[in-house]
Design an enzyme around this catalytic site. Structure first.
Site, short mmCIF file in Angstrom:
data_model
loop_
_atom_site.label_atom_id
_atom_site.label_comp_id
_atom_site.label_asym_id
_atom_site.label_seq_id
_atom_site.Cartn_x
_atom_site.Cartn_y
_atom_site.Cartn_z
N CYS A 188 43.21 41.00 38.74
CA CYS A 188 44.66 41.07 38.63
C CYS A 188 45.31 40.51 39.91
O CYS A 188 45.26 39.32 40.15
CB CYS A 188 45.10 42.49 38.32
SG CYS A 188 46.79 42.59 37.64
N HIS A 200 42.00 43.64 33.65
CA HIS A 200 41.26 44.68 34.36
C HIS A 200 39.95 44.98 33.62
O HIS A 200 39.88 45.88 32.78
CB HIS A 200 42.11 45.95 34.48
CG HIS A 200 43.15 45.87 35.54
ND1 HIS A 200 42.92 46.25 36.84
CD2 HIS A 200 44.43 45.42 35.50
CE1 HIS A 200 44.01 46.06 37.56
NE2 HIS A 200 44.94 45.55 36.77
N GLU A 244 37.36 46.44 34.56
CA GLU A 244 36.73 47.74 34.85
C GLU A 244 36.96 48.74 33.73
O GLU A 244 36.26 49.77 33.65
CB GLU A 244 37.24 48.29 36.18
CG GLU A 244 38.69 48.74 36.21
CD GLU A 244 39.67 47.61 36.49
OE1 GLU A 244 40.86 47.92 36.75
OE2 GLU A 244 39.26 46.43 36.46
#
Length: 246
Positions: free
Chosen positions: A119, A221, A223
């Site tokens: 990001c 993102h 993750e």
């Protein structure tokens, strides 16, 4: 024999002290990170370690790392870093964090260790590669998708198209990924990096640096592990970092 669990540095966010009018973890300045950054790295075989914002220690930190993850956050790259004379009203900066992350990236590039920008981390990579940013997507591209998605961040906001033949394409093995989306700025020009994924509206969603063992930035993102490609991206980072250890 060296460990098979490479040490991955993860940059922290910084927050102001809590006050009567502002909620927060502490009444003193504090660092912050979501658990899923660390959890994803650990699940993929890395040892995550948090990095503070003392730029004078950046080179010493990176000297002990096998890889670097530059995280996102609710802030922006200072426009003067990419030559912008004006600053959009929506722009919020954290100069100390940006200075530290810039020095960490410089040191990681000098050592040739893997780098993943997420990001805002991707946007900083683009600026460091000589690129520039669109300061507020709705103003510049009024017909663009909702890149600050309304649904929860652990759900997809839109899809991205992966450019064939890129490092990212080889890692994820797909030409299209479902991703979340939480940004109001975008890469306008990637400098000497190359664009390796875009949204259907043309917004840049991923960049990579040719000639570097692993230097990839993604606007979403990963993750959160929304698609299989998210985990494959982290596994690629850890695999590349493991080569540093051998």
């Amino acid at each position: 024999m060296k460990s098979h669990f490479p040490l991955i540095g993860v940059t922290l966010d910084s927050e102001l002290p809590a006050t009567e009018d502002r909620a927060g973890y502490s009444r003193f300045p504090w660092y912050a990170i979501r658990q899923n950054y660390m959890d994803m790295i650990a699940a993929c075989g890395g040892l995550p370690v948090a990095l503070g914002h003392d730029a004078s220690q950046a080179a010493a930190m990176v000297a002990r790392l096998d890889g670097l993850v530059v995280t996102g956050g609710a802030f922006d790259v200072p426009p003067d870093l990419y030559g912008a004379s004006d600053q959009h009203a929506s722009v919020q900066t954290k100069p100390r964090r940006t200075v530290a992350e810039t020095d960490l990236i410089h040191a990681a590039m000098a050592r040739g260790i893997p780098i993943l920008g997420i990001c805002g981390g991707m946007q900083l990579l683009a600026v460091m590669m000589g690129g520039w940013l669109v300061q507020h997507i709705p103003d510049t591209y009024p017909a663009a998708l909702a890149h600050e998605q309304l649904n929860p961040r652990d759900e997809a906001g839109h899809a991205v198209n992966v450019v064939a033949g890129t490092h990212l394409a080889r890692l994820v093995g797909q030409d299209r990924l479902a991703v979340n989306s939480s940004h109001h700025q975008a890469v306008g020009d990637a400098g000497r990096a190359v664009i390796c994924a875009t949204a259907p509206d043309g917004i840049v969603e991923a960049i990579e640096l040719p000639g570097h063992p692993f230097c990839i930035g993604v606007q979403w993102h990963p993750e959160f592990g929304i698609s299989a490609g998210d985990r494959l991206l982290f596994e690629g980072l850890i695999d590349a970092a493991r080569q540093i250890r051998t």
